[in-house]
Write a protein that holds these residues in place. Structure first.
Motif, mmCIF file in Angstrom:
data_model
loop_
_atom_site.group_PDB
_atom_site.id
_atom_site.type_symbol
_atom_site.label_atom_id
_atom_site.label_comp_id
_atom_site.label_asym_id
_atom_site.label_seq_id
_atom_site.Cartn_x
_atom_site.Cartn_y
_atom_site.Cartn_z
ATOM 1 N N GLN A 237 40.814 -19.190 -31.234
ATOM 2 C CA GLN A 237 41.931 -19.370 -32.166
ATOM 3 C C GLN A 237 43.271 -19.160 -31.479
ATOM 4 O OE1 GLN A 237 41.899 -17.794 -36.095
ATOM 5 N NE2 GLN A 237 39.743 -18.284 -36.456
ATOM 6 N N GLY B 181 41.008 -15.013 -40.915
ATOM 7 C CA GLY B 181 40.534 -16.238 -40.298
ATOM 8 C C GLY B 181 39.322 -16.008 -39.407
ATOM 9 N N SER C 239 49.208 -17.188 -35.557
ATOM 10 C CA SER C 239 48.298 -17.796 -36.526
ATOM 11 C C SER C 239 46.934 -17.119 -36.586
ATOM 12 C CB SER C 239 48.108 -19.287 -36.198
ATOM 13 O OG SER C 239 49.334 -19.982 -36.332
ATOM 14 N N VAL C 240 46.648 -16.246 -35.636
ATOM 15 C CA VAL C 240 45.369 -15.532 -35.658
ATOM 16 C C VAL C 240 45.426 -14.424 -36.700
ATOM 17 C CG1 VAL C 240 43.781 -14.074 -34.333
ATOM 18 C CG2 VAL C 240 44.874 -16.030 -33.246
ATOM 19 N N GLN D 121 46.432 -21.573 -21.565
ATOM 20 C CA GLN D 121 46.615 -21.563 -23.024
ATOM 21 C C GLN D 121 46.733 -20.139 -23.551
ATOM 22 O OE1 GLN D 121 43.169 -24.057 -24.064
ATOM 23 N NE2 GLN D 121 44.563 -25.368 -25.190
ATOM 24 N N GLU E 35 44.015 -22.391 -29.620
ATOM 25 C CA GLU E 35 44.262 -23.548 -30.482
ATOM 26 C C GLU E 35 45.506 -23.392 -31.352
ATOM 27 O OE1 GLU E 35 40.796 -24.307 -32.775
ATOM 28 O OE2 GLU E 35 39.611 -25.008 -31.062
ATOM 29 N N CYS E 36 45.761 -22.160 -31.816
ATOM 30 C CA CYS E 36 46.784 -21.981 -32.853
ATOM 31 C C CYS E 36 47.932 -21.058 -32.460
ATOM 32 C CB CYS E 36 46.138 -21.437 -34.132
ATOM 33 S SG CYS E 36 44.716 -22.386 -34.688
ATOM 34 N N GLY E 37 47.774 -20.249 -31.406
ATOM 35 C CA GLY E 37 48.797 -19.292 -31.046
ATOM 36 C C GLY E 37 48.561 -17.941 -31.694
ATOM 37 N N SER F 112 35.546 -17.519 -39.904
ATOM 38 C CA SER F 112 34.908 -18.372 -38.898
ATOM 39 C C SER F 112 33.625 -17.762 -38.354
ATOM 40 C CB SER F 112 35.875 -18.640 -37.744
ATOM 41 O OG SER F 112 36.135 -17.466 -37.010
ATOM 42 N N ALA G 206 49.918 -18.574 -25.334
ATOM 43 C CA ALA G 206 49.776 -18.079 -26.700
ATOM 44 C C ALA G 206 50.298 -16.662 -26.847
ATOM 45 C CB ALA G 206 48.306 -18.135 -27.127
#
Length: 203
Positions: free
Chosen positions: A36, A49, A44-45, A110, A39-41, A53, A114
């Protein structure tokens, strides 16, 4: 309030109760956090969430890690790896180190991106980031350099030696910004051959 709702609340920070989870299940949580992040930074974690998941309750995560920064730090530390490269040649060791870094450059870069804004605000998160992604790579490069010096391939006081880690990390971080592409193995090996080896007087 239902018992299920109460179970979803984070426990007080001072609580010492911990969930009994298997190492495999714990790694599943960590993998979900890292994915996560990529993908989202960081912003956003969320615990919610990750719970969704991995099909667990939020209370399980809160009992184990208390806060998101602690959870992310634990996930990063689980990602720590050691690397041993020893071809018998400093030039070939640096090529192999570049190739190995390139194979993981997308995923690791990444994570670095992030956490670029969040880590400086949280000392534990910053330490975990260094322990997981930065210090092992620096240690591996220093060991490669040490052996090269011992073999007499380059003098210990060569002024370019101290900049090798910065060069390697720099190109990993900068290529996505300048060219919109990860620094893949081929690119990093070419970089080492064009910039690092000549600076050391190596072929």
């Amino acid at each position: 309030m239902t018992s299920q709702a109460a179970d979803d609340r984070p426990e007080p920070v001072g609580s010492t109760r911990r969930s009994k989870i298997t190492p495999e299940r714990e790694q599943e949580f960590f993998d979900a956090v890292l994915e996560q992040l990529r993908e989202c930074g960081y912003d956003s974690v969320t615990m919610e969430g990750i719970a969704a998941s991995t099909r667990c309750s939020k209370s399980t995560l809160y009992r184990q890690w208390k806060t998101k920064p602690q959870f992310v730090a634990a996930a990063l530390r689980s990602h720590r790896r050691t690397r041993c490269i020893d071809t018998g040649s400093l030039a070939d060791d640096l090529r192999e180190a570049a190739r190995a870094a390139g194979e993981l450059s997308g995923r690791d870069t990444q994570l670095l991106q992030a956490l670029a804004h969040a880590a400086p605000q949280d000392p534990e998160l910053q330490r975990a980031l260094r322990e997981a992604l930065i210090e092992p790579e620096i240690a591996a490069l220093k060991e490669i350099i040490r052996r090269g010096v011992e073999r007499g391939e380059v003098p210990a006081d060569h002024p370019a030696l101290e900049y090798i880690p910065a060069q390697m990390f720099g190109v990993l971080r900068v290529r996505p910004v300048l060219e919109g592409e990860w620094a893949d193995p081929d690119y990093l090996v070419r970089f080492v051959e064009a910039a690092v080896l000549p600076a050391l007087g190596l072929r």
